[in-house]
Motif scaffolding. Sequence first.
Motif, PDB file in Angstrom:
ATOM      1  N   MET A   1     -10.253 -13.643   2.259  1.00 33.54           N
ATOM      2  CA  MET A   1      -9.450 -12.448   2.551  1.00 33.54           C
ATOM      3  C   MET A   1     -10.199 -11.238   2.024  1.00 33.54           C
ATOM      4  N   THR A   2     -10.433 -10.248   2.883  1.00 35.19           N
ATOM      5  CA  THR A   2     -11.087  -9.012   2.459  1.00 35.19           C
ATOM      6  C   THR A   2     -10.266  -7.828   2.941  1.00 35.19           C
ATOM      7  N   HIS A   3     -10.599  -6.656   2.402  1.00 30.26           N
ATOM      8  CA  HIS A   3      -9.920  -5.450   2.838  1.00 30.26           C
ATOM      9  C   HIS A   3     -10.918  -4.306   2.851  1.00 30.26           C
ATOM     10  N   SER A   4     -10.563  -3.277   3.566  1.00 33.17           N
ATOM     11  CA  SER A   4     -11.283  -2.014   3.566  1.00 33.17           C
ATOM     12  C   SER A   4     -10.249  -0.931   3.799  1.00 33.17           C
TER      13      SER A   4
ATOM     14  N   VAL B   1       0.834  -1.204   0.000  1.00 32.63           N
ATOM     15  CA  VAL B   1       0.000   0.000   0.000  1.00 32.63           C
ATOM     16  C   VAL B   1       0.869   1.255   0.000  1.00 32.63           C
ATOM     17  N   VAL B   2       1.839   1.313   0.887  1.00 31.95           N
ATOM     18  CA  VAL B   2       2.704   2.497   0.959  1.00 31.95           C
ATOM     19  C   VAL B   2       3.478   2.662  -0.346  1.00 31.95           C
ATOM     20  N   ASP B   3       4.055   1.575  -0.843  1.00 32.26           N
ATOM     21  CA  ASP B   3       4.816   1.643  -2.085  1.00 32.26           C
ATOM     22  C   ASP B   3       3.925   2.047  -3.260  1.00 32.26           C
ATOM     23  N   GLY B   4       2.730   1.465  -3.319  1.00 31.55           N
ATOM     24  CA  GLY B   4       1.800   1.801  -4.395  1.00 31.55           C
ATOM     25  C   GLY B   4       1.380   3.256  -4.370  1.00 31.55           C
ATOM     26  N   LEU B   5       1.131   3.776  -3.168  1.00 34.88           N
ATOM     27  CA  LEU B   5       0.747   5.183  -3.051  1.00 34.88           C
ATOM     28  C   LEU B   5       1.890   6.094  -3.464  1.00 34.88           C
ATOM     29  N   LYS B   6       3.096   5.769  -3.034  1.00 36.31           N
ATOM     30  CA  LYS B   6       4.254   6.584  -3.415  1.00 36.31           C
ATOM     31  C   LYS B   6       4.480   6.538  -4.925  1.00 36.31           C
ATOM     32  N   GLU B   7       4.393   5.341  -5.510  1.00 34.93           N
ATOM     33  CA  GLU B   7       4.587   5.224  -6.953  1.00 34.93           C
ATOM     34  C   GLU B   7       3.532   5.993  -7.743  1.00 34.93           C
ATOM     35  N   ALA B   8       2.330   6.126  -7.146  1.00 37.46           N
ATOM     36  CA  ALA B   8       1.246   6.865  -7.803  1.00 37.46           C
ATOM     37  C   ALA B   8       1.344   8.367  -7.542  1.00 37.46           C
ATOM     38  N   GLY B   9       2.420   8.806  -6.889  1.00 36.39           N
ATOM     39  CA  GLY B   9       2.624  10.227  -6.634  1.00 36.39           C
ATOM     40  C   GLY B   9       1.800  10.775  -5.485  1.00 36.39           C
ATOM     41  N   GLN B  10       1.291   9.885  -4.634  1.00 37.47           N
ATOM     42  CA  GLN B  10       0.493  10.327  -3.492  1.00 37.47           C
ATOM     43  C   GLN B  10       1.425  10.688  -2.335  1.00 37.47           C
ATOM     44  N   ASN B  11       1.052  11.720  -1.595  1.00 34.99           N
ATOM     45  CA  ASN B  11       1.854  12.190  -0.475  1.00 34.99           C
ATOM     46  C   ASN B  11       1.365  11.509   0.805  1.00 34.99           C
ATOM     47  N   VAL B  12       1.696  10.220   0.961  1.00 34.33           N
ATOM     48  CA  VAL B  12       1.271   9.432   2.115  1.00 34.33           C
ATOM     49  C   VAL B  12       2.232   9.677   3.274  1.00 34.33           C
ATOM     50  N   SER B  13       1.674   9.854   4.474  1.00 37.43           N
ATOM     51  CA  SER B  13       2.507  10.097   5.649  1.00 37.43           C
ATOM     52  C   SER B  13       2.335   9.019   6.714  1.00 37.43           C
ATOM     53  N   GLU B  14       1.260   8.251   6.653  1.00 38.37           N
ATOM     54  CA  GLU B  14       1.034   7.219   7.655  1.00 38.37           C
ATOM     55  C   GLU B  14       0.146   6.132   7.075  1.00 38.37           C
ATOM     56  N   CYS B  15       0.420   4.899   7.472  1.00 33.58           N
ATOM     57  CA  CYS B  15      -0.415   3.761   7.077  1.00 33.58           C
ATOM     58  C   CYS B  15      -0.465   2.798   8.249  1.00 33.58           C
TER      59      CYS B  15
ATOM     60  N   PRO C   1      -8.937   9.161  -3.127  1.00 34.55           N
ATOM     61  CA  PRO C   1      -9.616   7.932  -2.706  1.00 34.55           C
ATOM     62  C   PRO C   1      -9.540   6.806  -3.730  1.00 34.55           C
ATOM     63  N   GLU C   2      -9.630   7.139  -5.025  1.00 36.67           N
ATOM     64  CA  GLU C   2      -9.568   6.096  -6.052  1.00 36.67           C
ATOM     65  C   GLU C   2      -8.216   5.384  -6.039  1.00 36.67           C
ATOM     66  N   VAL C   3      -7.158   6.130  -5.790  1.00 40.05           N
ATOM     67  CA  VAL C   3      -5.814   5.552  -5.769  1.00 40.05           C
ATOM     68  C   VAL C   3      -5.649   4.689  -4.532  1.00 40.05           C
ATOM     69  N   VAL C   4      -6.125   5.159  -3.387  1.00 36.59           N
ATOM     70  CA  VAL C   4      -6.045   4.376  -2.154  1.00 36.59           C
ATOM     71  C   VAL C   4      -6.815   3.064  -2.330  1.00 36.59           C
ATOM     72  N   ALA C   5      -8.009   3.144  -2.894  1.00 41.10           N
ATOM     73  CA  ALA C   5      -8.817   1.944  -3.117  1.00 41.10           C
ATOM     74  C   ALA C   5      -8.087   0.958  -4.022  1.00 41.10           C
ATOM     75  N   LYS C   6      -7.473   1.459  -5.076  1.00 40.83           N
ATOM     76  CA  LYS C   6      -6.794   0.585  -6.035  1.00 40.83           C
ATOM     77  C   LYS C   6      -5.572  -0.092  -5.419  1.00 40.83           C
ATOM     78  N   VAL C   7      -4.728   0.659  -4.715  1.00 48.27           N
ATOM     79  CA  VAL C   7      -3.518   0.033  -4.158  1.00 48.27           C
ATOM     80  C   VAL C   7      -3.875  -0.953  -3.048  1.00 48.27           C
ATOM     81  N   ALA C   8      -4.915  -0.681  -2.274  1.00 44.02           N
ATOM     82  CA  ALA C   8      -5.336  -1.616  -1.231  1.00 44.02           C
ATOM     83  C   ALA C   8      -5.839  -2.918  -1.863  1.00 44.02           C
ATOM     84  N   ALA C   9      -6.659  -2.806  -2.886  1.00 45.99           N
ATOM     85  CA  ALA C   9      -7.171  -3.999  -3.573  1.00 45.99           C
ATOM     86  C   ALA C   9      -6.050  -4.751  -4.269  1.00 45.99           C
TER      87      ALA C   9
END
Length: 132
Positions: free
Chosen positions: A125-128, A52-66, A98-106
């Motif tokens: 296995m499920t996620h939210s 999730v963290v790697d996917g968000l970073k690769e998508a250019g998202q400014n993630v600070s906590e997971c 939100p669309e990017v977060v949903a995609k990397v989590a899935a």
Amino acid sequence: MQAEVKWIEDFKFLGHSQSGHSVVMDGNGGATAPSPMEMVLMAAGGCSSVDVVDGLKEAGQNVSECVAKLTTERRETAPRIFTKVNIHFEVSGTALEPEVVAKVAADSLEKYCSVCLMLGEGIEMTHSWEIV
């Protein structure tokens, strides 16, 4: 990849990884250290969080906590395997989409997380997720 698990005493075991790290496990319900099943659960959370963290970073998202919060259901009788696992990701950052977060989590559970993919062969296995 290799590992070794050595019995220490009672139901305590010392796991030693190929990379040189050690962890104590307690087969007595986790009285003095994580139980082996807790270790499996934490492994799933750790592996998927990396994705999730790697996917968000690769998508250019400014993630600070997971934070991955895992919940399970288990069989009542031995072997007490997990029957369901949910990983709820709480992510924080600046202007997260939100669309990017949903995609990397899935994608983590469906494509990339080795631990979750192995578990998913035998359990549900499920996620939210949420942006906090």
